[in-house]
Scaffold this active site. Structure first.
Site, PDB file in Angstrom:
ATOM      1  N   SER A   1      30.225 -10.966  -9.047  1.00 22.67           N
ATOM      2  CA  SER A   1      30.124  -9.879 -10.030  1.00 22.67           C
ATOM      3  C   SER A   1      31.411  -9.083 -10.099  1.00 22.67           C
ATOM      4  O   SER A   1      31.920  -8.634  -9.063  1.00 22.67           O
ATOM      5  CB  SER A   1      28.993  -8.911  -9.649  1.00 22.67           C
TER       6      SER A   1
ATOM      7  N   ARG B  55      16.794 -12.612  -7.958  1.00 24.56           N
ATOM      8  CA  ARG B  55      17.352 -11.333  -7.544  1.00 24.56           C
ATOM      9  C   ARG B  55      16.203 -10.374  -7.288  1.00 24.56           C
ATOM     10  O   ARG B  55      15.650  -9.790  -8.211  1.00 24.56           O
ATOM     11  CB  ARG B  55      18.266 -10.767  -8.638  1.00 24.56           C
TER      12      ARG B  55
ATOM     13  N   LYS C 177      19.165  -1.502 -12.467  1.00 14.94           N
ATOM     14  CA  LYS C 177      19.988  -1.443 -11.261  1.00 14.94           C
ATOM     15  C   LYS C 177      20.911  -2.654 -11.138  1.00 14.94           C
ATOM     16  O   LYS C 177      21.891  -2.634 -10.408  1.00 14.94           O
ATOM     17  CB  LYS C 177      19.091  -1.416 -10.020  1.00 14.94           C
TER      18      LYS C 177
END
Ligand code: NI
Lengths: 207, 207
Positions: A108, A39, A137
Site C-alpha cells: 500500500s 482483510r 478504515k
C-alpha cells in the site's frame, strides 16, 4: 495462476449486513471479481485462519488468487497465493524473504516515494490511495486524488491498483489514470446483490 | 540457549504505568526473570515487530530467551527463540511445521485433554491456567485452581508453567503442585521496582 488486477475485492465481514459472508463473496466472484483479499481486523488468529481457508477454496473454485492482508503467518499457514502489506505492517524486505519469491506481494502506498520504494523492494503490485476520501478504515489518510494516482502509475513499471472511494460513479475517471485495476470493499459487499454489483463494475472497467 | 522456566515474564505495555516499558523489563531481567514473552494486543504489526526486536536485544543481553505470543509471523521476522500459542491462535500442528523443530513452542491449556494434545503436537512446554481467577485478559476463563494445575503437571512429561493470579502471597502453593515455573505479568510489571519484584519472586521460587 495469472493475476488480473481489474476488479480486486477486499473483504470486511462487518459490511455484509444480514447476508451470508461467504455466500456474498462467492456471488461477487461469480459476478466477475478477479482478485480476492482477506482483510479482517479484531479477529483471533484462529478465526482469521478458518475464514481464509474457506475463502481460498471459494476463490480457487473461480480461478481467482487469494491474497491475505497484513498477516504473513496466515498467508503461510493457509498457503495463500499472496500477501498485501501496508506502511504499518512488517517491513517489506523482511516479508519478501520469509514469503518467498513465488508468492504475490502487494504494497500500500500513497506517495511516489513509497511507490518507488515498494517497486525496489520487489512488490508485485501496488495498492495506491485513498483515491477518494472515505470513511473506511481500509484506506485511511488524506485522499491522493486522481492526480495522485496518475502520478504513481506513471512513476512505476509494476501494476497499480486504485483504492478508496471507488464506485460505479467514478470508475471511468479512475480508468483514465492508467491504473491496472480497482480495489473495492463496500461498493460490492454492501450491495444487496454482490453478483450484480461485480458484474456492473467489471463491465464498466473493461469497456 | 537452555530454557529455565522458573520466572516467566509476559509483557503488557499498558501495565507499566508511567515507568519506561523497556527499562521496566530490563530491570526485571536484572532481578532474575528467566524467560520473556512479548504479548501485546491492539498493536500494528510494525509496532509489534519493533518492540520485539528491541526486547530480543535486551533479553539476550541477560542470556534470556525471547518468546513471541500468538504471532508466528513476528516470531519468524525477528528470529525469536520461540512462540507461545493458545486455543484461539493458529493450529499447533500448522505452527510447528512453519516454525521449525529448533524453536521453543509453548501452548496454553486449561484441561488435561488440551495438555495431552499439546504434548502430542510437540509443544516444548505448557502454560496452564488460570491457576487463580484474575481480571487479566492473559488468562481468561474459569480458574483451574491448584488442583487443576497439579493434575496437568502429573499428566504430561513436558515442562508446565502456572499462569494467572500468581504472586508473592501464593507462590509456595503453586510450587507444591510440581510446576516447572510461574508466569507473571502484573506481579512484576505493575510494581514500582520491577527488579526488586523479580528478585523476591525468584528467591521464593528457588527456596
Ligand atoms: Ni470491520
Amino acid at each position: 495462476m495469472a493475476v488480473d488486477y481489474s476488479l480486486y475485492l477486499i473483504t470486511d465481514r462487518h459490511l455484509v449486513g444480514t447476508k451470508d459472508f461467504f455466500d456474498s463473496i462467492a456471488k461477487a466472484l461469480e459476478g466477475g471479481v478477479t482478485l480476492l483479499q482477506v482483510r479482517e481486523k479484531d479477529i483471533s488468529s484462529k478465526e482469521f485462519y478458518d475464514i481464509s481457508l474457506k475463502l481460498k477454496k471459494i476463490a480457487h473454485a473461480y480461478n481467482v488468487p487469494l491474497i491475505i492482508n497484513d498477516r504473513l503467518d496466515i498467508a503461510l499457514a493457509v498457503d495463500a497465493d499472496g500477501l498485501h502489506i501496508g506502511q504499518s505492517d512488517l517491513p517489506i524486505d523482511v516479508v519478501r524473504k520469509i514469503l518467498g519469491e513465488s508468492k504475490i506481494l502487494g504494497y500500500s502506498v500513497s506517495t511516489i516515494q513509497e511507490a518507488l520504494y515498494g517497486q525496489r523492494m520487489a512488490a508485485d503490485y501496488l495498492g495506491a490511495g485513498a483515491v477518494f476520501s472515505t470513511d473506511s478504515k481500509a484506506d485511511a489518510g488524506e485522499a491522493i486524488g486522481l492526480e495522485g494516482l496518475k502520478k504513481i502509475v506513471a512513476a512505476v513499471s509494476i501494476p497499480v491498483v486504485g483504492i478508496g472511494g471507488i464506485s460505479i460513479s467514478n470508475i471511468n475517471k479512475v480508468k483514465s489514470t492508467g491504473a491496472d485495476g480497482i480495489s473495492l470493499i463496500s461498493a460490492i459487499l454492501s450491495q444487496e446483490d454482490t453478483c450484480k454489483a461485480a458484474k456492473e463494475l467489471i463491465s464498466l472497467w473493461k469497456k
